[in-house]
Scaffold this motif. Structure first.
Motif, PDB file in Angstrom:
ATOM      1  N   ALA A 429       0.832  -1.207   0.000  1.00 51.79           N
ATOM      2  CA  ALA A 429       0.000   0.000   0.000  1.00 51.79           C
ATOM      3  C   ALA A 429       0.864   1.253   0.000  1.00 51.79           C
ATOM      4  CB  ALA A 429      -0.927  -0.011   1.212  1.00 51.79           C
ATOM      5  N   LEU A 430       1.944   1.225   0.768  1.00 50.15           N
ATOM      6  CA  LEU A 430       2.826   2.384   0.857  1.00 50.15           C
ATOM      7  C   LEU A 430       3.576   2.618  -0.458  1.00 50.15           C
ATOM      8  CD1 LEU A 430       4.149   4.612   2.561  1.00 50.15           C
ATOM      9  CD2 LEU A 430       5.772   2.898   3.391  1.00 50.15           C
ATOM     10  N   GLN A 431       4.164   1.576  -0.976  1.00 56.49           N
ATOM     11  CA  GLN A 431       4.983   1.716  -2.183  1.00 56.49           C
ATOM     12  C   GLN A 431       4.130   2.076  -3.400  1.00 56.49           C
ATOM     13  OE1 GLN A 431       7.491  -1.681  -2.742  1.00 56.49           O
ATOM     14  NE2 GLN A 431       8.743  -0.697  -4.301  1.00 56.49           N
ATOM     15  N   GLU A 432       3.037   1.332  -3.605  1.00 58.17           N
ATOM     16  CA  GLU A 432       2.184   1.613  -4.752  1.00 58.17           C
ATOM     17  C   GLU A 432       1.442   2.938  -4.581  1.00 58.17           C
ATOM     18  OE1 GLU A 432       2.020  -0.206  -7.595  1.00 58.17           O
ATOM     19  OE2 GLU A 432       3.718  -1.263  -6.683  1.00 58.17           O
ATOM     20  N   GLY A 433       1.071   3.250  -3.312  1.00 57.05           N
ATOM     21  CA  GLY A 433       0.391   4.517  -3.049  1.00 57.05           C
ATOM     22  C   GLY A 433       1.260   5.709  -3.414  1.00 57.05           C
ATOM     23  N   LEU A 434       2.547   5.662  -3.059  1.00 52.49           N
ATOM     24  CA  LEU A 434       3.462   6.745  -3.408  1.00 52.49           C
ATOM     25  C   LEU A 434       3.591   6.881  -4.916  1.00 52.49           C
ATOM     26  CD1 LEU A 434       6.248   6.148  -0.723  1.00 52.49           C
ATOM     27  CD2 LEU A 434       4.854   8.216  -0.956  1.00 52.49           C
ATOM     28  N   SER A 435       3.630   5.760  -5.590  1.00 52.76           N
ATOM     29  CA  SER A 435       3.747   5.801  -7.047  1.00 52.76           C
ATOM     30  C   SER A 435       2.520   6.457  -7.689  1.00 52.76           C
ATOM     31  CB  SER A 435       3.921   4.364  -7.578  1.00 52.76           C
ATOM     32  OG  SER A 435       3.952   4.346  -8.982  1.00 52.76           O
ATOM     33  N   GLU A 436       1.316   6.107  -7.191  1.00 53.44           N
ATOM     34  CA  GLU A 436       0.091   6.683  -7.755  1.00 53.44           C
ATOM     35  C   GLU A 436      -0.060   8.153  -7.390  1.00 53.44           C
ATOM     36  OE1 GLU A 436      -1.811   5.444  -9.976  1.00 53.44           O
ATOM     37  OE2 GLU A 436      -0.732   3.532  -9.993  1.00 53.44           O
ATOM     38  N   ILE A 437       0.340   8.533  -6.182  1.00 54.22           N
ATOM     39  CA  ILE A 437       0.260   9.940  -5.773  1.00 54.22           C
ATOM     40  C   ILE A 437       1.160  10.794  -6.679  1.00 54.22           C
ATOM     41  CG2 ILE A 437       0.998  11.533  -3.947  1.00 54.22           C
ATOM     42  CD1 ILE A 437      -1.748  10.366  -3.489  1.00 54.22           C
ATOM     43  N   ARG A 438       2.318  10.267  -7.011  1.00 57.60           N
ATOM     44  CA  ARG A 438       3.204  11.003  -7.912  1.00 57.60           C
ATOM     45  C   ARG A 438       2.500  11.243  -9.249  1.00 57.60           C
ATOM     46  NH1 ARG A 438       9.046   8.853 -10.290  1.00 57.60           N
ATOM     47  NH2 ARG A 438       9.347  10.567 -11.763  1.00 57.60           N
ATOM     48  N   ARG A 439       1.813  10.229  -9.757  1.00 51.52           N
ATOM     49  CA  ARG A 439       1.111  10.367 -11.037  1.00 51.52           C
ATOM     50  C   ARG A 439      -0.042  11.358 -10.936  1.00 51.52           C
ATOM     51  NH1 ARG A 439      -2.882   7.964 -13.682  1.00 51.52           N
ATOM     52  NH2 ARG A 439      -3.420   6.625 -11.925  1.00 51.52           N
ATOM     53  N   LEU A 440      -0.783  11.325  -9.790  1.00 52.64           N
ATOM     54  CA  LEU A 440      -1.898  12.252  -9.605  1.00 52.64           C
ATOM     55  C   LEU A 440      -1.410  13.693  -9.452  1.00 52.64           C
ATOM     56  CD1 LEU A 440      -4.181  10.178  -7.195  1.00 52.64           C
ATOM     57  CD2 LEU A 440      -4.622  10.724  -9.610  1.00 52.64           C
ATOM     58  N   ARG A 441      -0.280  13.862  -8.783  1.00 53.73           N
ATOM     59  CA  ARG A 441       0.291  15.209  -8.636  1.00 53.73           C
ATOM     60  C   ARG A 441       0.667  15.780 -10.000  1.00 53.73           C
ATOM     61  NH1 ARG A 441       2.765  15.798  -3.007  1.00 53.73           N
ATOM     62  NH2 ARG A 441       4.311  17.199  -3.904  1.00 53.73           N
ATOM     63  N   GLU A 442       1.213  14.937 -10.832  1.00 55.39           N
ATOM     64  CA  GLU A 442       1.590  15.405 -12.174  1.00 55.39           C
ATOM     65  C   GLU A 442       0.350  15.742 -12.998  1.00 55.39           C
ATOM     66  OE1 GLU A 442       3.876  12.168 -13.639  1.00 55.39           O
ATOM     67  OE2 GLU A 442       5.710  12.725 -12.539  1.00 55.39           O
ATOM     68  N   ALA A 443      -0.700  14.921 -12.823  1.00 54.51           N
ATOM     69  CA  ALA A 443      -1.928  15.167 -13.600  1.00 54.51           C
ATOM     70  C   ALA A 443      -2.630  16.423 -13.117  1.00 54.51           C
ATOM     71  CB  ALA A 443      -2.865  13.963 -13.477  1.00 54.51           C
ATOM     72  N   ALA A 444      -2.648  16.680 -11.800  1.00 53.77           N
ATOM     73  CA  ALA A 444      -3.355  17.835 -11.245  1.00 53.77           C
ATOM     74  C   ALA A 444      -2.477  19.078 -11.191  1.00 53.77           C
ATOM     75  CB  ALA A 444      -3.854  17.496  -9.833  1.00 53.77           C
TER      76      ALA A 444
END
Length: 615
Positions: A429-444
């Motif tokens: 959850a931690l590792q994949e969550g950080l990866s997805e947050i990075r993608r969402l930050r770039e999108a937003a």
């Protein structure tokens, strides 16, 4: 001491060495008897062999005596004098029983008068180990070996006895036997409690199953486990834990020992085998008696401790039942008792066995998916009431259950028994969550934070802080934008070296700490003193009916005000209606999370939702 004459080969190695002496002695003494018959003959008739024989007999280390069939001594060699302390002149014509037996074994005058060798029993080669007394009163062990010299008549038959002082060997054997018994006891008994060990009770259970082969009998097995024993050790120290174990062992032994055998088979695990019980009622009665004896708090080092146990019961026929199967069934029943709430007992049933097999298969599938990183990440948006937008997500790992669909796998697991699995799930959850947050930050194109719910399975690892920082660096997410959520009930006031210490290490990394489920009735406000929290997450139970429950509104408002005093922000979980949002906004709540914003979303859904959502 008959056991020495039958079970101790070391002495007999010595005896066999003396056989040659006996043969030589017999030859020598036969010569003496023959000399009495023929009168004075030239010594040369015996040749040099006679002189050699006489030298061997006179200088032998073993004592030699010749007696008639009534036990009267006719001759003895110097070694016998050295062994007993009596000269040949003192004992000639007397029976050894008159002077060599200890006081407690001496014969009466009638027994001495009636003594006569049983020539069938005391044949050549007969051996006897007996305790004798020297002339100075010292006791010693005497190994006797008998040889019969046939005469023309019974009266003329003689007995030749080889005497060996084997006191040292006997004492050495006694020491070895004592050591063997002590080691055997240590191997079969738990040092702390005095109960049997796993090996001992396994052997006992196997004996119960093998007894009366072909006839079916009953055998009962009860598995016990202390409830919350780790908390006693953590809170009061291992000396208190040891005292509790000894107390429980004493109760189990007093109630069950006469019915079978009780063993300590693990840290706080006990196993009892009831040999041929009357039936289930008797076994339940025994368990209820144990529960009753443990019901009252005990004093340990001036502290009152509540001790409780859970138990799993099995009653089976000995025929066609294996040892491993019985113990496994008891363990399954114990697991059911603990799952039902602890401080109770549960019987093994076929349904329990089936459920256990299904669970075992599911755990095998889960282990395989954990190894292959085959989990699903879900993200639940968190809404900032002041900024009026989604500013973060709580990430959680889910697993595709074979029959129940997508589930939270951690809820299927035990914190104590499955900590390794739980840590793997939380790391995903931690590792994949950080990866997805990075993608969402770039999108937003704006900062978005991540929250992950963790337990002691992860946080207790001394290197977890380093791993967390490294994961954030790899994902290019500031550690300060990561929130570690901890359920408030697992942060205990008296835990000086456990999770509280681990939380301190986490805070040192720069991440934020959130206390989860606040107001759920399981924790207390004291955690705010012990834990330097940045965020309080209100329990869904508290938020659920704010509109209609006055006391819950008062409590919610009090928690928000208290958080302000501790410079904490507040997030409400389970916000599903606008009415709840308005109340929380009025109270000064900072964030909300719930169906009003959205339930958990897949990574792709989260990206679309973030772009399109408007309150």
């Amino acid at each position: 001491m008959e056991e020495f004459s039958t079970d101790w080969p070391a002495i007999y190695l010595i005896l066999f060495c003396g056989v040659g002496i006996i043969l030589l002695s017999v030859g020598f003494l036969l010569g003496r008897l023959h000399a009495k018959k023929v009168g004075n003959r030239s010594a040369s008739e015996f040749g040099n062999d006679a002189a050699i024989l006489e030298t061997v007999v006179e200088h032998a280390h073993e004592g030699l005596v010749m007696q008639d069939i009534y036990g009267r001594i006719e001759w003895s060699n110097p070694a016998y004098t050295r062994i007993t302390g009596y000269s040949a002149e003192e004992i000639r014509g007397r029976q050894p029983q008159e002077f060599v037996l200890p006081p407690d074994k001496q014969l009466s005058s009638r027994e001495l008068e009636n003594f006569k060798f049983d020539l069938k029993k005391f044949s050549s080669g007969f051996k006897e180990l007996i305790q004798n007394r020297r002339k100075n009163g010292e006791l010693f062990w005497n190994q006797l070996t008998f040889a019969k010299v046939e005469g023309e008549t019974e009266e003329k038959t003689r007995m030749i006895i080889l005497c060996q002082d084997v006191t040292r060997e006997v004492e050495r054997f006694a020491e070895l036997e004592e050591t063997r018994k002590r080691l055997k006891y240590q191997a079969e008994h738990d040092e702390l409690t005095g109960l049997a060990t796993r090996a001992k009770i396994t052997s006992f259970l196997q004996e119960c199953l093998s007894r009366d082969h072909g006839k079916s009998r009953k055998v009962g097995v009860i598995q016990f486990d202390l409830d919350h024993f780790k908390e006693i050790n953590d809170s009061h120290g291992h000396s208190a834990g040891d005292a509790v174990l000894r107390l429980v062992a004493g109760v189990l032994k007093s109630v069950l020992q006469e019915k079978g055998l009780v063993a300590r088979v693990g840290g706080d695990e006990f196993l009892a085998v009831i040999s041929d019980p009357d039936g289930p009622d008797q076994m339940e009665s025994l368990v209820q008696q144990i529960f009753g004896d443990l019901d009252q708090p005990i004093m340990v080092e001036r502290q009152r401790l509540k001790v409780a146990v859970s138990a799993g019961l099995v009653l089976a026929e000995t025929e066609n039942t294996s040892l491993a199967e019985l113990i496994n069934r008891a363990d399954i029943a114990l697991y059911a008792a603990k799952k039902a709430g602890r401080d109770r007992f549960s019987w093994y049933t076929d349904a329990l066995g089936t459920a256990h097999r299904h669970r075992r298969m599911n755990m095998a599938r889960l282990d395989q998916d954990l190894e292959n990183n085959n989990l699903t990440l879900l993200m639940e948006p968190q809404y900032d009431l002041k900024q009026k937008q989604i500013t973060g997500y709580e990430a959680s790992a889910h697993w595709l259950h074979p029959s129940e669909g997508l589930v939270d796998p951690a809820k299927m697991l035990s914190a104590q028994e499955d900590s390794k699995r739980i840590a793997q799930i939380e790391r995903f959850a931690l590792q994949e969550g950080l990866s997805e947050i990075r993608r969402l930050r770039e999108a937003a194109n704006r900062p978005i934070t991540l929250s992950v719910d963790l337990t002691g399975a992860s946080v207790d690892n001394p290197r977890f802080g380093e791993q967390l920082v490294r994961l954030c660096e790899e994902a290019e997410i500031p550690v300060a934008d990561l929130t570690i959520e901890l359920n408030e009930q697992i942060v205990r006031f008296d835990e000086h070296d456990g999770l509280q210490c681990a939380i301190g290490r986490l805070s040192g990394t720069g991440c934020r700490i959130a206390l989860d489920e606040v107001g759920g009735g399981r924790g207390g406000a004291g955690q705010l003193i012990r834990v330097n929290a940045n965020l309080l997450k209100l329990s869904p139970w508290l938020v659920g009916d704010l509109e209609s429950h006055t006391k819950k509104r008062h409590l919610t408002q009090s928690i928000v005000r208290l958080a302000e005093k501790f410079e904490c922000k507040v997030m409400a979980i389970g916000v599903d209606r606008l009415e709840q949002l308005e109340i929380l906004r009025d109270f000064g709540c900072h964030f909300i999370q719930g169906q009003l914003i959205s339930g958990p979303l897949s990574a792709r859904e989260a990206e679309i939702h973030l772009r399109e959502f408007a309150m």
